[in-house]
Design an enzyme around this catalytic site. Structure first.
Site: not given
Ligand code: MLT
Length: 207
Positions: A108, A158, A189
């Protein structure tokens, strides 16, 4: 294990035990810290040295590697400065711990700073696994990543990274010469078992 504060980032370091395994630079997501990805690093590449810094930017108390203006909207001036800062830390740590150039494993926000490092400071990383990454810079300089191995893993569901954005990142890194493998896994995610298996396989194939 305690975190080390001697170098320019608070971090943890675990020496490698397996000769020939690349050192990993572990880069956590928003709200994570230097302890977060150590179990992942150990599982992904047993025997690799692990270098895991804590991002210096705080967003409502949550550590990150650079500032953002909104979700998915980055403060690019800050990002450029922070990428240089992180590059400096990697150089310090390589000297302090006697390491070769690391392969980044970023999740991320950590994947996004790793992507920025590839584009802005292509000499720093031997490769990168970018888990849920997006395009970090609207207008990056022309980097030479000739043959550098890069894995991008996107989540089909996501809500933060649109599929087209990850595809643009893959195209950008491919145009810079990187050897990009981009796969989309059935996940959001967050990371899934498939991310682990694919990243493990990809790391195992690195020389
Ligand atoms: C970022 O800010 O890097 C991305 O939005 C991913 C995140 O940290 O949520």
């Amino acid at each position: 294990m305690t975190s080390t504060t001697t170098l320019s980032f608070i971090h943890r370091f675990e020496p490698g035990t397996g000769p020939g395994r690349p050192p990993l630079l572990l880069l956590h997501g928003t709200g994570g810290d230097e302890a977060d990805l150590l179990p992942l690093g150990r599982a992904l590449s047993p025997g690799s040295a692990l270098l895991s810094p804590r991002g210096k930017v705080l967003e409502n108390g949550m550590p990150r590697f650079f500032r953002r203006l909104a979700e998915g909207v980055f403060d690019e001036d800050d990002l450029r400065r922070r990428a240089d800062e992180l590059a400096g830390f990697v150089a310090e740590a390589r000297q302090a711990y006697g390491l070769g150039a690391p392969v980044a494993v970023g999740f991320s926000n950590g994947a996004n700073i790793a992507a920025a490092l590839l584009l802005l400071r292509p000499e720093v990383l031997a490769g990168a696994a970018l888990l849920r990454a997006m395009v970090p810079l609207r207008d990056p300089p022309a980097a030479d990543l000739a043959g550098r191995p890069v894995l991008i893993l996107s989540g089909a569901a996501d809500p933060i990274v649109p599929a087209g954005n990850a595809a643009r990142l893959a195209a950008m890194l491919t145009a810079a010469g990187a050897a990009v493998r981009h796969e989309t896994v059935p996940a959001g995610h967050g990371l899934s078992q498939a991310d682990l298996a694919i990243t493990q396989d990809w790391l195992g194939r690195l020389q």
